[in-house]
Design a protein around this motif. Structure first.
Motif, short mmCIF file in Angstrom:
data_model
loop_
_atom_site.label_atom_id
_atom_site.label_comp_id
_atom_site.label_asym_id
_atom_site.label_seq_id
_atom_site.Cartn_x
_atom_site.Cartn_y
_atom_site.Cartn_z
N PRO A 234 -4.99 6.55 4.07
CA PRO A 234 -4.03 5.51 3.67
C PRO A 234 -2.86 6.09 2.89
O PRO A 234 -1.74 5.58 2.97
N TRP A 235 -3.12 7.16 2.12
CA TRP A 235 -2.02 7.74 1.35
C TRP A 235 -0.98 8.37 2.29
O TRP A 235 0.23 8.17 2.11
N LEU A 236 -1.45 9.11 3.30
CA LEU A 236 -0.51 9.70 4.26
C LEU A 236 0.20 8.61 5.06
O LEU A 236 1.39 8.74 5.36
N ALA A 237 -0.52 7.54 5.38
CA ALA A 237 0.13 6.43 6.08
C ALA A 237 1.26 5.87 5.23
O ALA A 237 2.34 5.55 5.74
N GLY A 238 1.03 5.75 3.92
CA GLY A 238 2.09 5.27 3.04
C GLY A 238 3.27 6.20 3.00
O GLY A 238 4.42 5.77 2.95
N ARG A 239 2.99 7.51 3.00
CA ARG A 239 4.11 8.48 2.98
C ARG A 239 4.93 8.40 4.27
O ARG A 239 6.11 8.75 4.28
N LEU A 240 4.29 7.95 5.36
CA LEU A 240 4.99 7.80 6.63
C LEU A 240 5.60 6.41 6.80
O LEU A 240 6.12 6.08 7.87
N GLY A 241 5.51 5.61 5.75
CA GLY A 241 6.10 4.28 5.80
C GLY A 241 5.25 3.24 6.51
O GLY A 241 5.76 2.18 6.87
N ILE A 242 3.97 3.52 6.70
CA ILE A 242 3.07 2.59 7.40
C ILE A 242 2.29 1.81 6.36
O ILE A 242 1.56 2.39 5.55
N SER B 146 0.81 -1.22 0.00
CA SER B 146 0.00 0.00 0.00
C SER B 146 0.85 1.27 0.00
O SER B 146 0.37 2.34 -0.40
N ARG B 147 2.09 1.17 0.43
CA ARG B 147 2.94 2.37 0.51
C ARG B 147 3.35 2.87 -0.87
O ARG B 147 3.82 4.00 -1.01
N LYS B 148 3.17 2.04 -1.89
CA LYS B 148 3.56 2.41 -3.26
C LYS B 148 2.39 2.93 -4.09
O LYS B 148 2.58 3.29 -5.25
N ILE B 149 1.20 2.95 -3.51
CA ILE B 149 0.04 3.43 -4.25
C ILE B 149 0.03 4.96 -4.21
O ILE B 149 0.17 5.57 -3.15
N THR B 150 -0.13 5.58 -5.36
CA THR B 150 -0.13 7.03 -5.43
C THR B 150 -1.50 7.56 -5.00
O THR B 150 -2.50 6.84 -4.94
N LEU B 151 -1.53 8.87 -4.72
CA LEU B 151 -2.79 9.49 -4.34
C LEU B 151 -3.81 9.39 -5.47
O LEU B 151 -5.00 9.15 -5.23
N ARG B 152 -3.34 9.55 -6.72
CA ARG B 152 -4.25 9.45 -7.86
C ARG B 152 -4.84 8.05 -7.96
O ARG B 152 -6.03 7.88 -8.25
N GLU B 153 -4.04 7.04 -7.71
CA GLU B 153 -4.53 5.67 -7.77
C GLU B 153 -5.54 5.40 -6.65
O GLU B 153 -6.55 4.72 -6.88
N TYR B 154 -5.27 5.91 -5.45
CA TYR B 154 -6.25 5.77 -4.38
C TYR B 154 -7.56 6.43 -4.78
O TYR B 154 -8.65 5.91 -4.51
N TRP B 155 -7.46 7.60 -5.40
CA TRP B 155 -8.67 8.31 -5.81
C TRP B 155 -9.42 7.52 -6.89
O TRP B 155 -10.65 7.52 -6.93
#
Length: 885
Positions: A29-37, A9-18
């Motif tokens: 989840p996008w911010l969690a990915g940016r924090l390495g979670i 999930s950490r490799k999914i971009t914000l556009r892909e989540y959208w």
């Protein structure tokens, strides 16, 4: 050999989540990915060596799959497609089955894939049909046409067109037209055999997967991870013999029970939350207090953490919450009620014991910092023992007393919500308001869950044996069935599984016997008692004056007679006291004449000092840089009276004043003028009613009072009349949508509530502006309305409007953007006024300079004809935070 992959999930971009879920919720989840979670995105999938491994007979397709794809298959055959190949595969958890029919078009230029996804994660299961036309071009790239919305980014070398919702004939026509346009530059490769068709599918799937592997989106699973997933299915098979309708929920149940988090993720969450906590806290607390607070919170949560470890809780995580505190999370679905109470007590009780030890050590070695640490620890931990959810004390009472019946549980939650909302009126922070609202919103669901657990007990569903590793099959089946009957709004199998574990935990967490309950409640009560007792001890040790006056100085008991004040100023005081100053305040005992003590001091005071009487009190003003002198004179005056303390800029004194107006009309007039002044902003530097050097004419005073009244009405009107029938209807619908997990509807309703609030606020302001509440200053009203517009928040426009409003309300002379020193002496930081008939109470008056402000207010009240004027000092009552000395 087939390879299994999982999605990172950490490799999914914000556009892909959208693309997956067009909602602001994807920020989490996008911010969690940016924090390495990493987030759990479900089971893994298999990529075989060849699609031939998935081939099945047509009759092997599930009935709902065949019902969905058969009409499209007939269309494909009529459009010149032939040689259908049937495929089907499941992911490792068997909660998603993908079936497809692949055909070759008679032109030999493209393949047609009719795909059907059957997902049992949702309740009821969801079905999706996708149509894809695929061609391989001469240069080795791929071109597709589909009715599918985009999800993940397309690999380089793959282009296509998306006709969302189009039927197969439109897709075929569009694909053929696109190939015709590309024919001269990059024609499609010919597909003439079924083997070539399979090879095309294999190459395309591998090409797309390799791209996702390179970007880190798809990660190959280790044999151990695959075995763990397969073990889940073994558990599910053992738990659901002859009861296949619950198999999907049991899969999610097994995943939740066996979920494990690595220590690296836990450390990352702790560090990131700590950084956010420090960043937020640095804006409102001093560095010293922030460090103390973090240490106290860490010790508190460490107690919870160790208790959870001792009772075999899993997936433990400690984290800080900006503006609120810290917490420890962990899961244990089979833990006795008495153990839950121990976990709740192990945070505050050790913190109280440690705080007492640190504070006593500070008193012993005369170290104020240690006393301060002990006091903070006692306050925070003692406050946390209040018997109100969601504090630790609330969970102690809940697990000992109120879990014994679902009605007791509900009543306790309602009382807790009311207490939190009531506490909001006494604190400047809105955290209690948010907690109270969250508690209220969650009560209906908590009631239903407690009611389900009670029905299961009545049915004889047994709890698990003590320390059993998981939920027994019979118990799981019974709980799942009851949830499906009682909670139809549970939309996914994961939600049902989570509710199952919650109810299972409730069944097991039976309260201890009455002897043990009384003993644990005694520990709770003794801990609160110790926290209160030693807090008073440490407050007295830290500042004896503040402690003494905090107990008896809040009452206005000292009389002031009009015109009896004595004043003396040293020859150098005018220049020395223009900036910050300390004021030694000594209230003489009855029988001691202030005039006599006043005369005995004037020939001994420094040339930079100023002395005056205020009732039976002496106010000795000294420059801040003479800190040692302030202490010296404090000690000197302490020989005359025990009631002496120092008012400092960082430890301001509040004054309470009471009086009796000559009549109710005069009382109402005084109250109105004070209210209009108190409800403005300190940074506006308005002329106070009691300013001795007030040179305004009567007409100017009247105009300023009208402007102040207008400002007060406008500032108060914004939040009135919000409880309309339409607003209540929207809020009720929002509560229902939230409980039923209808997220899109809830988001829409939130937007409607915000728009309605803005509309009501604008109507309120317009009504004031148009004179519905009486005569107003329309020019000030126009300025105020401009300040509420979004555009006012840029380029200093808001500050300009505030200044313009202040001018209409009557400002004191300014020097470099601040009040001139001669006027600043009388300005107020905050205060309030109460009236009962002719009796007036002026409470919590905190002045820039108390020695000037308090006597000036008393003189002004005398001028208004008031009698029986009394006052009382509260040292430190204007202190903004516990972190101030």
């Amino acid at each position: 050999m087939a390879t299994y992959y999982k999605t990172d999930s950490r490799k999914i971009t914000l556009r892909e989540y959208w693309n997956i879920l067009p909602s602001p919720k994807v920020l989490f989840p996008w911010l969690a990915g940016r924090l390495g979670i990493a987030m759990d995105l479900g089971s893994s999938f298999c990529l075989p060596d060849s699609v031939r491994e998935w081939e099945i007979a047509p009759e092997a397709l599930l009935p709902p799959v065949w019902a969905s794809l058969h009409p499209v298959l007939e269309q494909a055959l009529q459009l010149g497609c032939h040689s259908p190949r049937y495929h089907s595969f499941e992911n490792l958890r068997r909660d998603t089955r993908t079936s497809s029919i692949t055909l070759l078009h008679e032109s030999g230029e493209f393949a047609v894939r009719l795909m059907h996804a059957y997902c049992v994660k949702a309740h009821p299961p969801t079905q999706t049909r996708l149509l894809v036309l695929l061609s391989e071009l001469e240069d080795g790239t791929y071109f597709f046409t589909t009715n599918q919305k985009p999800t993940f980014n397309t690999p380089p070398g793959v282009t296509g067109q998306r006709l969302i919702g189009a039927d197969l004939p439109k897709l075929v026509a569009a694909h053929q037209q696109a190939l015709e346009r590309m024919r001269t530059q990059n024609p499609p490769r010919s597909i003439t055999t079924l083997e070539a068709l399979d090879d095309l599918t294999d190459r395309y799937e591998k090409y797309c997967n390799d791209f996702k592997v390179r970007r880190g989106l798809h990660v190959a699973m280790t044999p151990e991870e695959v075995a763990a997933e397969q073990h889940i299915q073994t558990d599910v098979a053992a738990m659901s013999p002859g009861n296949a309708e619950h198999a999907a929920v049991l899969t999610e149940l097994s995943v939740l029970q066996n979920k494990k988090t690595g220590w690296g993720s836990a450390v990352m969450i702790l560090l990131v939350s700590l950084v956010l906590f420090v960043g937020a806290g640095a804006r409102q607390w001093s560095g010293e207090y922030l460090i103390i607070l973090m240490g106290v919170l860490f010790v508190h949560e460490l107690g919870h953490y160790l208790a959870m470890r001792a009772f075999n809780y899993r997936n433990l995580r400690m984290f800080f919450i900006p503006f609120f505190g810290a917490a420890v999370s962990g899961r244990h679905f089979n833990v006795a009620g008495w153990k839950k109470v121990i976990v709740s007590l192990m945070g505050p009780v050790p913190g109280i014991v440690l705080g007492i030890g640190i504070g006593l050590a500070g008193m012993t070695i005369h170290q104020p910092l240690l006393i301060k640490i002990g006091l903070v620890s006692l306050f925070l931990n003692g406050f946390n023992l209040l018997p109100v959810l969601p504090f630790d004390g609330g969970w102690v009472f809940h697990n000992l007393l109120f879990t014994r019946h679902y009605l007791l549980d509900t009543i306790f939650r309602v009382v807790a919500a009311i207490a939190l909302l009531g506490a909001n009126a006494f604190f400047t922070s809105k955290i209690f308001l948010f907690l109270g609202i969250a508690m209220l919103v969650g009560i209906p669901f908590a009631y239903r869950m407690a009611r389900i657990a009670d029905r299961l007990r009545e049915q004889g569903v047994p709890p698990a044996p003590p320390d059993a590793p998981g939920i027994p099959a019979e118990t799981a089946q019974a709980i799942i069935g009851e949830i499906k009957r009682s909670l139809p709004q549970a939309r996914t199998n994961k939600q049902i599984a989570e509710h199952t574990l919650q109810i299972f935990e409730t069944l097991n967490a039976r309260p201890p016997g009455w002897a043990a309950s009384i003993g644990l409640l005694a520990v709770h009560g003794a801990s609160i008692g110790l926290a209160i007792m030693f807090s008073l001890v440490f407050m007295a040790a830290r500042n004896p004056d503040a402690f003494r006056f905090g107990l008896n100085g809040a009452r206005a008991t000292h009389p002031v007679r009009c015109g009896e004040a004595l004043t003396w100023s040293g020859p150098e005081s005018a220049g020395a006291l223009t900036n910050s100053q300390n004021t030694v305040i000594a209230t003489l005992s009855p029988g001691t004449l202030p005039a006599g003590v006043f005369q005995s001091l004037t020939n001994r005071l420094p040339a930079t000092a100023r002395l005056q009487t205020f009732g039976p009190s002496l106010l000795l003003v000294l420059p801040v840089d003479l800190e040692g002198t302030s202490v010296t004179w404090r000690n000197e005056l302490a020989r005359t009276t025990r009631h002496v303390f120092v008012d400092r800029p960082d430890y301001p004194t509040a004054v309470n004043i009471t009086c009796v107006a000559p009549n109710e009309a005069a009382a109402a007039k005084i109250t109105a003028e004070l209210d209009e002044y108190f409800n403005t902003l300190p940074q506006q530097f308005l002329v106070p009613p009691w300013l001795p050097q007030d040179t305004r004419s009567a007409a100017e005073r009247a105009q300023h009072q009208l402007a102040r009244r207008t400002y007060m009405l406008l500032s108060q009107a914004q939040y009135k009349n919000l409880d309309t029938a339409e607003m209540k209807s929207l809020q009720d619908r929002l509560a229902t949508a939230t409980h039923q997990r209808h997220r899109a509807e809830a988001d829409t309703l939130k937007g409607q509530i915000g728009q309605l609030s803005e509309q009501i606020q604008k109507q309120n302001l317009d009504a004031i502006r148009n004179g519905k509440s009486g005569t107003v200053d329309t020019n000030l009203a126009d300025l105020y309305l401009q300040s509420q517009l979004p555009a006012s928040s840029t380029n200093g426009a808001y500050e300009t409007l505030i200044h313009q409003m202040a001018q209409r309300m009557g400002q004191v002379p300014l020097v470099a953007g601040r009040a001139a020193p001669e006027a600043e002496r009388y300005l107020l930081r905050n205060g309030k006024v109460n009236r009962h008939q002719t009796k007036l109470q002026l409470l919590y008056l905190t002045f820039e300079h108390v020695a000037d402000g308090a006597p000036a207010v008393a003189d002004w009240l005398c001028d208004q004809g008031c009698t029986g004027i009394k006052y009382g000092f509260q040292p430190g009552a204007g202190m903004p935070d516990l972190d101030e000395d």
